[in-house]
Write an enzyme that holds these catalytic residues in place. Structure first.
Site, PDB file in Angstrom:
ATOM      1  N   ASP A   1     -10.754 -22.317   4.031  1.00  0.00           N
ATOM      2  CA  ASP A   1     -10.366 -21.159   4.894  1.00  0.00           C
ATOM      3  C   ASP A   1      -8.728 -21.411   5.229  1.00  0.00           C
ATOM      4  O   ASP A   1      -8.228 -20.901   6.178  1.00  0.00           O
ATOM      5  CB  ASP A   1     -10.915 -21.184   6.214  1.00  0.00           C
ATOM      6  CG  ASP A   1     -12.422 -20.927   6.136  1.00  0.00           C
ATOM      7  OD1 ASP A   1     -13.148 -20.426   5.237  1.00  0.00           O
ATOM      8  OD2 ASP A   1     -13.276 -21.968   6.691  1.00  0.00           O
TER       9      ASP A   1
ATOM     10  N   LYS B   1      -6.753 -18.609   0.915  1.00  0.00           N
ATOM     11  CA  LYS B   1      -6.720 -18.546  -0.406  1.00  0.00           C
ATOM     12  C   LYS B   1      -6.750 -17.388  -0.986  1.00  0.00           C
ATOM     13  O   LYS B   1      -6.258 -16.656  -1.918  1.00  0.00           O
ATOM     14  CB  LYS B   1      -7.807 -19.293  -1.210  1.00  0.00           C
ATOM     15  CG  LYS B   1      -7.948 -20.758  -0.939  1.00  0.00           C
ATOM     16  CD  LYS B   1      -9.100 -21.522  -1.479  1.00  0.00           C
ATOM     17  CE  LYS B   1     -10.138 -21.494  -0.585  1.00  0.00           C
ATOM     18  NZ  LYS B   1     -10.406 -21.896   0.581  1.00  0.00           N
TER      19      LYS B   1
ATOM     20  N   GLY C   1     -15.734 -17.488   1.713  1.00  0.00           N
ATOM     21  CA  GLY C   1     -15.504 -16.529   2.643  1.00  0.00           C
ATOM     22  C   GLY C   1     -13.907 -16.074   2.485  1.00  0.00           C
ATOM     23  O   GLY C   1     -13.292 -16.995   3.304  1.00  0.00           O
ATOM     24  N   HIS C   2     -13.545 -15.298   1.846  1.00  0.00           N
ATOM     25  CA  HIS C   2     -12.178 -15.089   1.775  1.00  0.00           C
ATOM     26  C   HIS C   2     -11.707 -13.531   2.282  1.00  0.00           C
ATOM     27  O   HIS C   2     -12.307 -12.531   2.128  1.00  0.00           O
ATOM     28  CB  HIS C   2     -11.540 -14.847   0.288  1.00  0.00           C
ATOM     29  CG  HIS C   2     -11.961 -15.951  -0.437  1.00  0.00           C
ATOM     30  ND1 HIS C   2     -11.684 -17.454  -0.122  1.00  0.00           N
ATOM     31  CD2 HIS C   2     -12.431 -16.335  -1.845  1.00  0.00           C
ATOM     32  CE1 HIS C   2     -12.208 -18.071  -0.977  1.00  0.00           C
ATOM     33  NE2 HIS C   2     -12.639 -17.432  -2.124  1.00  0.00           N
TER      34      HIS C   2
ATOM     35  N   GLN D   1     -13.264 -23.386  -2.612  1.00  0.00           N
ATOM     36  CA  GLN D   1     -13.140 -24.353  -1.229  1.00  0.00           C
ATOM     37  C   GLN D   1     -11.964 -25.092  -1.146  1.00  0.00           C
ATOM     38  O   GLN D   1     -11.112 -24.869  -1.843  1.00  0.00           O
ATOM     39  CB  GLN D   1     -14.423 -25.240  -0.848  1.00  0.00           C
ATOM     40  CG  GLN D   1     -15.681 -24.130  -0.536  1.00  0.00           C
ATOM     41  CD  GLN D   1     -16.646 -23.725  -1.678  1.00  0.00           C
ATOM     42  OE1 GLN D   1     -16.548 -24.000  -2.726  1.00  0.00           O
ATOM     43  NE2 GLN D   1     -17.135 -22.398  -1.257  1.00  0.00           N
TER      44      GLN D   1
HETATM   45  P1  GDP Z   1      -9.858 -18.513   2.668  1.00  0.00           P
HETATM   46  O1  GDP Z   1     -11.246 -19.044   2.631  1.00  0.00           O
HETATM   47  O2  GDP Z   1      -9.149 -19.687   2.021  1.00  0.00           O
HETATM   48  O3  GDP Z   1      -9.788 -17.222   1.632  1.00  0.00           O
HETATM   49  O4  GDP Z   1      -9.544 -17.897   3.865  1.00  0.00           O
HETATM   50  P2  GDP Z   1     -10.283 -17.067   5.188  1.00  0.00           P
HETATM   51  O5  GDP Z   1     -10.010 -15.944   4.548  1.00  0.00           O
HETATM   52  O6  GDP Z   1     -11.628 -17.618   5.278  1.00  0.00           O
HETATM   53  O7  GDP Z   1      -9.470 -17.550   6.246  1.00  0.00           O
HETATM   54  C1  GDP Z   1      -7.989 -17.131   6.574  1.00  0.00           C
HETATM   55  C2  GDP Z   1      -8.085 -16.216   7.435  1.00  0.00           C
HETATM   56  O8  GDP Z   1      -6.259 -15.972   7.828  1.00  0.00           O
HETATM   57  C3  GDP Z   1      -8.129 -14.793   7.217  1.00  0.00           C
HETATM   58  O9  GDP Z   1      -8.503 -13.985   8.234  1.00  0.00           O
HETATM   59  C4  GDP Z   1      -6.706 -14.324   6.579  1.00  0.00           C
HETATM   60  O10 GDP Z   1      -6.546 -12.713   6.785  1.00  0.00           O
HETATM   61  C5  GDP Z   1      -5.842 -14.829   7.494  1.00  0.00           C
HETATM   62  N1  GDP Z   1      -4.425 -15.194   7.143  1.00  0.00           N
HETATM   63  C6  GDP Z   1      -3.998 -15.659   5.827  1.00  0.00           C
HETATM   64  N2  GDP Z   1      -2.837 -15.920   5.796  1.00  0.00           N
HETATM   65  C7  GDP Z   1      -2.310 -15.807   7.037  1.00  0.00           C
HETATM   66  C8  GDP Z   1      -1.044 -15.602   7.616  1.00  0.00           C
HETATM   67  O11 GDP Z   1      -0.180 -16.258   7.089  1.00  0.00           O
HETATM   68  N3  GDP Z   1      -1.022 -15.478   8.896  1.00  0.00           N
HETATM   69  C9  GDP Z   1      -2.034 -15.164   9.804  1.00  0.00           C
HETATM   70  N4  GDP Z   1      -2.028 -14.777  11.056  1.00  0.00           N
HETATM   71  N5  GDP Z   1      -3.384 -14.996   9.131  1.00  0.00           N
HETATM   72  C10 GDP Z   1      -3.486 -15.187   7.675  1.00  0.00           C
HETATM   73  P1  IMO Z   2     -13.728 -20.798   1.769  1.00  0.00           P
HETATM   74  O1  IMO Z   2     -13.991 -20.231   0.333  1.00  0.00           O
HETATM   75  C1  IMO Z   2     -15.082 -23.566   4.874  1.00  0.00           C
HETATM   76  C2  IMO Z   2     -18.744 -25.889   3.933  1.00  0.00           C
HETATM   77  C3  IMO Z   2     -19.683 -25.690   4.960  1.00  0.00           C
HETATM   78  C4  IMO Z   2     -20.347 -27.226   5.043  1.00  0.00           C
HETATM   79  C5  IMO Z   2     -20.112 -27.820   3.696  1.00  0.00           C
HETATM   80  C6  IMO Z   2     -21.208 -27.723   2.737  1.00  0.00           C
HETATM   81  O2  IMO Z   2     -13.961 -19.708   2.782  1.00  0.00           O
HETATM   82  O3  IMO Z   2     -12.755 -21.881   1.917  1.00  0.00           O
HETATM   83  P2  IMO Z   2     -22.512 -25.463   1.368  1.00  0.00           P
HETATM   84  O4  IMO Z   2     -23.098 -24.485   1.890  1.00  0.00           O
HETATM   85  O5  IMO Z   2     -21.500 -25.318   0.482  1.00  0.00           O
HETATM   86  O6  IMO Z   2     -23.403 -26.477   0.654  1.00  0.00           O
HETATM   87  O7  IMO Z   2     -21.986 -26.272   2.808  1.00  0.00           O
HETATM   88  O8  IMO Z   2     -19.001 -27.131   3.196  1.00  0.00           O
HETATM   89  N1  IMO Z   2     -18.077 -24.972   3.311  1.00  0.00           N
HETATM   90  C7  IMO Z   2     -16.976 -24.337   3.762  1.00  0.00           C
HETATM   91  N2  IMO Z   2     -16.068 -24.441   4.608  1.00  0.00           N
HETATM   92  N3  IMO Z   2     -14.846 -22.576   4.037  1.00  0.00           N
HETATM   93  C8  IMO Z   2     -15.744 -22.410   2.884  1.00  0.00           C
HETATM   94  O9  IMO Z   2     -15.304 -21.673   1.901  1.00  0.00           O
HETATM   95  C9  IMO Z   2     -16.820 -23.246   2.838  1.00  0.00           C
HETATM   96  N4  IMO Z   2     -17.893 -23.371   1.901  1.00  0.00           N
HETATM   97  C10 IMO Z   2     -18.556 -24.253   2.135  1.00  0.00           C
HETATM   98  O10 IMO Z   2     -19.592 -25.252   6.161  1.00  0.00           O
HETATM   99  O11 IMO Z   2     -19.766 -28.030   5.963  1.00  0.00           O
HETATM  100 MG    MG Z   3     -12.865 -18.696   3.864  1.00  0.00          MG
END
Ligand code: GDP
Ligand code: IMO
Ligand code: MG
Length: 427
Positions: free
Chosen positions: A13, A16, A40-41, A223
């Site tokens: 999170d 990416k 979850g992106h 991840q």
């Molecule tokens: P990922 O799993 O690595 O793709 O990240 P997630 O999407 O789960 O979580 C990142 C969150 O931060 C998302 O809601 C993005 O829209 C948001 N985000 C990404 N870059 C930035 C940033 O530079 N500033 C802010 N405020 N939000 C950001």
């Molecule tokens: P993104 O792509 C954050 C965590 C789960 C749990 C562990 C194992 O959004 O960065 P699993 O279902 O993969 O066997 O769970 O890994 N986990 C993540 N945490 N962001 C993710 O993906 C994750 N994908 C798995 O919460 O602790």
């Molecule tokens: Mg994510």
């Protein structure tokens, strides 16, 4: 033959999805190489917000070919609903390619994930419940179902029988659940075959040919480094290798082809699920990071655990991935704090430790040693270049760069595509 790997440097999170989407315009192929719909992106394009789980974030860029590599695990029903959702919003998904060697998350893998977690009780991993671990376990145990198996009913039936043999014993005798019927599973899996067919391809050959032809290929980690099965905080990890080496095995591309490895690094730290997290905050600062940063899981909707930046982890990510660059995200979230603590080392059993301890016990005992940096109050979301940032924000970035061991080549100052400061070009 520029081949870039983009991966999370912390516990996932990090942003990416946004970073991949941003680079999408200059890239020919975006490849997912591990994980599944546990990811979850979030990608924000103009006033549109997209939540992607299994599909590579490059799917939102029309010129780019999205690829699901052999190292990914695929739940076909989730794939179809994600494709449907995008199609309804006018996104063309017809260029998608899926490796025939990728493994299928079957309904029984999802069941086993859920019952195992329930039985672990307070020792649970806190998985996403999507069947990820059991599907990779089947792959390693050589009883997995691959996408290509959906095109041979007889082989598929034999494989489902082999996979369910032991599992049904466990489900009925240990977990007190009903046995799962082979015929029902085979029927469900076969029902996905026709719709999947146009996407299935020899992705290894296609990607290697693309690199020979000087196309730009971006490998997108699902991840973060600390969730890696080998290099993460085992057992509180996911069941695959998001670290850079995973791009080679999960896509069938040799390490000599990789030209750049970009670590996505949040300006503070978050984690979802169980496991150690030295800089975790349980006070109003943690609450404020969660609120301002919108730190709620995209896949499971769980609140993310929040804490200060941890330079020990960033250094570790640099080392195990051979990072060439960092993309620092969410700097804007820190606006308004007068002082910002940054963890520079740990104290473990009274001793100062500069690097991540290899022993799980030591890591569980690690207490952060903080240095405090001065904060800033100016709005930075409109900043377009490094010099637009207030001096204290510039100093914060420089301090993180020095502690983390690789240049910070881009800075996120908001969730949108254009809310990014580019320092060094990635391609
Ligand atoms: P990922 O799993 O690595 O793709 O990240 P997630 O999407 O789960 O979580 C990142 C969150 O931060 C998302 O809601 C993005 O829209 C948001 N985000 C990404 N870059 C930035 C940033 O530079 N500033 C802010 N405020 N939000 C950001
Ligand atoms: P993104 O792509 C954050 C965590 C789960 C749990 C562990 C194992 O959004 O960065 P699993 O279902 O993969 O066997 O769970 O890994 N986990 C993540 N945490 N962001 C993710 O993906 C994750 N994908 C798995 O919460 O602790
Ligand atoms: Mg994510």
């Amino acid at each position: 033959m520029p081949a870039l790997v983009l991966l999370g440097a912390q516990w996932g999170d990090e942003g990416k999805g946004k970073a991949t989407d941003l680079l999408g315009g200059s890239v020919d192929y975006v490849v997912r190489y591990q994980g599944g719909n546990n990811a979850g992106h979030t990608v924000v394009v103009g006033d549109q917000k997209y939540a992607l789980h299994l599909l590579p974030s490059g799917i939102l860029t029309p010129e780019c070919t999205p690829v699901i590599g052999n190292g990914v695990v695929i739940d076909p029903s989730v794939l179809f609903s994600e494709l449907n959702g995008l199609n309804e919003r006018g996104v063309d998904t017809s260029k998608l390619l899926i490796s025939g060697n990728a493994h299928v998350i079957t309904p029984y893998n999802v069941t086993v994930d859920k019952v195992t977690e329930r039985f672990l009780g307070k020792r649970k991993i806190g998985t996403t419940g999507r069947g990820i671990g059991p599907t990779y376990a089947d792959k390693i145990n050589r009883v997995g179902i691959r996408i290509q198996d959906l095109y041979d009913e007889s082989i598929l039936t034999q494989k489902v029988e082999a996979a369910l043999d032991g599992k049904n014993q466990l489900l009925t005798k240990v977990f007190n659940r009903r046995a799962i019927e082979v015929g029902q599973v085979v029927e469900e899996l076969l029902s996905y075959a026709d719709r999947l067919k146009p996407y299935v391809a020899d992705t290894v050959l296609i990607l290697n040919q693309a690199l020979e032809d000087d196309k730009v290929v971006l490998f997108e980690g699902g991840q973060g480094t600390l969730l890696d099965i080998d290099h993460g905080t085992y057992p509180f990890v996911t069941s695959s290798n998001p670290t850079a080496g995973g791009a080679c095995t999960g896509a069938g591309v040799g390490p000599t082809k990789i030209s750049r490895v970009i670590g996505i690094l949040k300006a503070y730290t978050t984690r979802v699920g169980s496991g150690p997290f030295p800089t975790e905050l349980f006070d109003e600062d943690g609450e404020a990071l969660r609120r301002i940063g919108g730190e709620r899981g995209v896949t499971t909707g769980r609140d993310r655990r929040c804490g200060w930046f941890d330079a020990v982890i960033a250094r570790y990510a640099t080392r195990v991935n051979g990072l060439t660059d960092f993309f620092l995200t969410k700097l804007d979230v820190l606006t308004g704090w007068e002082q910002i603590p940054v963890c520079v080392a740990y104290e473990i059993d009274g001793k100062r430790v500069e690097e991540l301890p290899y022993s799980q016990t030591d890591f569980h005992h690690a207490k952060p040693i903080y240095e405090t940096l001065p904060g800033w109050s100016e709005d930075i979301t409109k900043a377009k270049s490094f010099s637009d940032l207030p001096k204290n924000a510039q100093d914060y970035v420089k301090a993180l760069e020095e502690m983390s061991g690789a240049p910070i080549s881009a800075i996120g100052v908001g969730p949108g595509r254009d809310e990014t400061i580019e320092i060094n070009s990635f391609i």
